[in-house]
Design a protein around this motif. Sequence first.
Motif, short mmCIF file in Angstrom:
data_model
loop_
_atom_site.label_atom_id
_atom_site.label_comp_id
_atom_site.label_asym_id
_atom_site.label_seq_id
_atom_site.Cartn_x
_atom_site.Cartn_y
_atom_site.Cartn_z
N ALA A 1 70.73 47.83 73.66
CA ALA A 1 70.79 46.58 73.11
C ALA A 1 70.51 46.65 71.52
O ALA A 1 69.10 47.55 71.87
CB ALA A 1 71.22 45.52 74.03
N ASN A 2 70.66 45.78 70.59
CA ASN A 2 69.78 45.81 69.86
C ASN A 2 68.81 44.41 69.86
O ASN A 2 68.78 43.58 69.94
CB ASN A 2 71.13 45.11 68.70
CG ASN A 2 70.54 45.50 67.13
OD1 ASN A 2 68.72 45.03 67.10
ND2 ASN A 2 71.24 46.40 66.09
N PRO A 3 67.45 45.35 69.88
CA PRO A 3 66.82 45.12 69.74
C PRO A 3 66.28 43.28 69.07
O PRO A 3 66.59 43.37 68.49
CB PRO A 3 65.41 45.56 69.83
CG PRO A 3 65.63 47.05 68.88
CD PRO A 3 67.33 47.04 69.00
N HIS A 4 65.83 42.09 69.32
CA HIS A 4 65.37 41.10 68.89
C HIS A 4 66.60 40.56 68.08
O HIS A 4 67.18 39.87 67.96
CB HIS A 4 64.81 41.39 67.42
CG HIS A 4 62.82 41.98 67.83
ND1 HIS A 4 62.84 42.91 66.86
CD2 HIS A 4 62.41 41.67 68.20
CE1 HIS A 4 61.61 43.46 67.78
NE2 HIS A 4 61.18 42.42 68.25
N GLY B 1 66.14 43.61 54.27
CA GLY B 1 67.24 42.66 55.14
C GLY B 1 67.02 42.56 56.14
O GLY B 1 66.54 41.34 56.87
N GLY B 2 67.57 42.73 57.36
CA GLY B 2 68.34 41.82 58.45
C GLY B 2 66.66 42.17 59.74
O GLY B 2 65.82 43.37 59.48
N ASP B 3 66.24 40.95 60.60
CA ASP B 3 65.42 40.72 61.24
C ASP B 3 63.89 41.41 60.52
O ASP B 3 62.92 41.04 61.17
CB ASP B 3 65.34 41.99 62.33
CG ASP B 3 64.89 41.54 63.47
OD1 ASP B 3 65.21 40.18 63.94
OD2 ASP B 3 64.16 42.67 63.91
N ALA C 1 62.22 46.05 58.51
CA ALA C 1 63.66 45.84 57.66
C ALA C 1 65.08 46.48 59.22
O ALA C 1 65.11 47.95 59.40
CB ALA C 1 64.33 45.72 56.62
N GLY C 2 66.14 45.79 59.46
CA GLY C 2 66.54 47.12 59.82
C GLY C 2 67.06 47.15 61.74
O GLY C 2 66.04 46.60 62.33
#
Length: 406
Positions: free
Chosen positions: A49-52, A248-250, A271-272
């Motif tokens: 899955a996408n971590p964090h 960016g994200g995270d 990021a990302g």
Amino acid sequence: MTDEIIAQFPLLQKQQDGKRMVYLDSGATSQRPQAVLDAVSRFYKEDNANPHRGVYALGERATAAYESARDTVAEFLHAKREEVIFTRNATEALNLVAYSWGLHNLKAGDRVVVSILEHHSNLIPWQQVCRATGAELTFLYTDQRGVISDEEIEKKITKGVKLVAITHVSNVLGLVSPVQKVVDRAHAVNAVCVLDAAQSAPHLQLDVTKLGVDFLAFSGHKLYAPLGIGVLWGRKELLDDMPPFLTGGDMIESVREQDATWAELPQKFEAGTQNAGGAVGLAAAIHWMQGVGYDTIARRENDVYQYAWQVLSQLPHVTLYGTAQGQHCGAISFNVEDVHPHDVATILDADAVCVRAGHHCAQPLLHHLGLNSCCRASFAVYNTREDVDALAASLQKVRKWLGYGS
Ligand SMILES: Cc1ncc(COP(=O)(O)O)c(C=O)c1O
């Protein structure tokens, strides 16, 4: 007798046109043991899955797998976990330091010192940052053997030098650099020291507390891990002061319409969506290396290296570069008289012997040595004297193949 280490590498069991594959290009990328392939496959089959991101159980498992890989890398380097930043490779890690630390700390009149041995990945980022800031780029030169003298270190790393970036092991000559002397000198003049460990991480036990450097970069794929995962380690106090490299994200704490604040380390630099499968594979590769043992790795690799130097140096029309003296890791470069290295590599390929030919992303070093290109045989723990014999036998055919009498 089956070699227990070789038996763990599926690709090394393959044949090429009915011939045993003799892989002598681990300096470019290593092969992967089954344990690493299994760990990556298990991650994608069971924990992906996408971590964090997800708070559901599967998402938590992906985060745990990714963060546990960070713990493994931190332990591998003897570092604090928040100082371990996952990147795509050593190149990205070195660019991160150049663009984040370099752009914000260098100014006109400052000096950056690199060695002439550098791979382009630890050279071009510094060229770019020096161009942007007005800092001056200067070089530690080697002698013809590839050795940097104490005098050169004393002469070049002086007051006004703000950063020294050096390779731990030359990817062309395989020689270990005098890191301790460079670090001591860099710190004596208050310069930051960056170590490119791309070619040492697969061979030497790395301990950032002993190396004394301020940043260290390596790629997973050269140490039995998947492609696309690398590491930057940096001292917390330096990383804390640096702006993000990618945004960016995270990597944020909070975002408003016009600005944002950054997450704590290490997320600030990640990021990302990250390569969690790669990180899991890197952790598995580190565990695999630790299982084999650094003593075994060193014993096998040193034996093959010394045997290769001895055998290849006796071949007529073959010139070796560098020196057999000093500490080496895994690479010997050479040319065959009157034959272009690409022709040599192509002829060796007919015997399923894989070597690299070209400038090895170290053009300034090759020019310094008076070369345009050369061949490189590079070794990992799965190489044996038999591989060296196959290389030597194939090399002896090269000139005859092209019509020379001997
Ligand atoms: C000494 C050295 N530094 C940096 C790199 C760059 O590694 P990567 O292409 O994995 O980023 C290499 C790759 O060959 C290397 O040999």
